[in-house]
Scaffold this active site. Sequence first.
Site, PDB file in Angstrom:
ATOM      1  N   HIS A  82      54.251  21.209  40.490  1.00  0.00           N
ATOM      2  CA  HIS A  82      52.753  21.197  40.475  1.00  0.00           C
ATOM      3  C   HIS A  82      52.162  23.171  40.695  1.00  0.00           C
ATOM      4  O   HIS A  82      53.357  23.565  41.702  1.00  0.00           O
ATOM      5  CB  HIS A  82      52.093  20.836  41.877  1.00  0.00           C
ATOM      6  CG  HIS A  82      52.541  20.675  43.172  1.00  0.00           C
ATOM      7  ND1 HIS A  82      51.672  21.774  43.973  1.00  0.00           N
ATOM      8  CD2 HIS A  82      52.785  20.042  44.029  1.00  0.00           C
ATOM      9  CE1 HIS A  82      51.914  21.452  45.150  1.00  0.00           C
ATOM     10  NE2 HIS A  82      53.121  20.828  45.271  1.00  0.00           N
ATOM     11  N   ASP A  84      49.505  24.074  41.578  1.00  0.00           N
ATOM     12  CA  ASP A  84      48.538  24.543  42.053  1.00  0.00           C
ATOM     13  C   ASP A  84      49.510  24.434  43.799  1.00  0.00           C
ATOM     14  O   ASP A  84      50.478  24.501  44.182  1.00  0.00           O
ATOM     15  CB  ASP A  84      47.366  24.010  42.520  1.00  0.00           C
ATOM     16  CG  ASP A  84      47.611  22.664  42.732  1.00  0.00           C
ATOM     17  OD1 ASP A  84      48.124  22.184  42.627  1.00  0.00           O
ATOM     18  OD2 ASP A  84      47.424  22.195  44.281  1.00  0.00           O
ATOM     19  N   GLU A 179      48.259  19.066  42.453  1.00  0.00           N
ATOM     20  CA  GLU A 179      48.730  18.027  43.223  1.00  0.00           C
ATOM     21  C   GLU A 179      48.398  17.852  44.747  1.00  0.00           C
ATOM     22  O   GLU A 179      48.411  16.937  45.375  1.00  0.00           O
ATOM     23  CB  GLU A 179      49.939  18.160  43.235  1.00  0.00           C
ATOM     24  CG  GLU A 179      51.074  16.878  43.700  1.00  0.00           C
ATOM     25  CD  GLU A 179      51.507  17.680  45.751  1.00  0.00           C
ATOM     26  OE1 GLU A 179      51.992  16.109  45.815  1.00  0.00           O
ATOM     27  OE2 GLU A 179      51.438  18.729  45.816  1.00  0.00           O
ATOM     28  N   GLU A 180      48.211  18.688  45.263  1.00  0.00           N
ATOM     29  CA  GLU A 180      47.126  19.412  46.307  1.00  0.00           C
ATOM     30  C   GLU A 180      46.407  18.404  47.245  1.00  0.00           C
ATOM     31  O   GLU A 180      45.791  17.835  48.050  1.00  0.00           O
ATOM     32  CB  GLU A 180      47.039  21.029  47.238  1.00  0.00           C
ATOM     33  CG  GLU A 180      48.589  21.274  46.311  1.00  0.00           C
ATOM     34  CD  GLU A 180      50.035  21.150  47.739  1.00  0.00           C
ATOM     35  OE1 GLU A 180      49.752  20.139  48.731  1.00  0.00           O
ATOM     36  OE2 GLU A 180      51.080  21.478  47.855  1.00  0.00           O
TER      37      GLU A 180
HETATM   38 ZN    ZN Z   1      53.926  20.253  47.184  1.00  0.00          ZN
END
Ligand code: ZN
Length: 414
Positions: A82, A84, A179-180
């Site tokens: 990811h 982000d 993702e976060e």
């Molecule tokens: Zn991660």
Amino acid sequence: MKDYNYTVTERFMRYVQIDTQSDPESNTHPTTEKQKNLSSLLAEELQQIGLSDAHTDEYGYVYATIPSNTNKKIPVVCFCSHVDTAPDCSGLNVKPILHKNYNGDDIELPDDTTQIISVKDYAYLKKHIGNDIITASGLTLLGADDKSGVAIIMDFANYLVTHSEIKHGEIKILFTPDEEVGKGTAQVNRQKLNADYAYTLDGGEAGTLEDETFSADGVRITIHGVIAHPGYAKNKLVNAIKIAGEIVAALPTKEWSPETTNKRKGFVHPVAINGIAEKASIDFIVRDFETANLSKHEERLQTIAEKVLHNHPKATMEFKITEQYRNMKEVLEYHPQVVDFAREAYKRAKLKVVNEPIRGGTDGSRLSFMGLPCPNLFTGMQAIHSKHEWIGVKDMQKAVEVLVNLVQVWEKKS
Ligand SMILES: [Zn+2]
């Protein structure tokens, strides 16, 4: 296989300087437009490597294909990380510092000398004595979560394209935004991705191989009180905020919470209270490795709340469960080769395999249930989401080596 050893570091140092923090409050995809700054750069660099279909879409995903160079028919394997960084800590103006030949001392970060990465807190530092490590400068996180994964996949792609003697099937590359904030797969185009299996690169210490995550639900308890003018409220008003407080106070304090559990134990955790006297809600997260246990936790929570409500007969309560994600093991069990081949790739890289369940979720949990069985591989990232975040260069290099091994294992054993 020495020629990638320099470039993974160089890539990592560049990517972390691009601010890609995601935003849990945003309802757009991506949640922050700036994530596309990295996505576009990655698509461009993949093009330069020679992957002609590399592109980014309106949501900030990056897709690319490394064509097969073997005549064998092999499942299509995807590598994913990811772009982000976590909202928990600033990701603006990250200044990565390369500490060459680390000597084993505590590391004081120059832009805020109260920030000290100590050997006492991070024993894993000792494994990096004599090697290079990378930290931030004290004011921001580093962003090794997950730009280490991004740099590893980029370097791996470059390596494969420049080493045609390495035989492999078709390989897909996927970089995701958000993702976060739990939306990493929200807009992924499964059809376009067109892979059979996947691996995320989003894990910690070298050698860790994660094929099990929590199963997760959310619960919202909404309490409806009875409102009246406070000056004339005697025997009328029922305050929903106070009932919410009673429910939280009735939760066990010595067990059943994140602060009192570890290893394979599940928990129930209040994460937000909102409301006014008339109506209040409590949001909980419910976690367990056994999906069947989620409903047991939920029943227990409901019983606790109903007991409180029992003392307030004029108040009413709603109890709403939302499925969040499921333990990837439930899918991976049916595709044992995905984890077995990874294990073999680790062994070929002379790594001791450490198989630990993740007390959380990954993009891989969701991808697995989208029909793309997807365990999580290490990158080396440490102390993530904090100003102490750091990573050993050696671990990133090892991860590239693992990926190069892994595609060969798939080619040989499929
Ligand atoms: Zn991660």
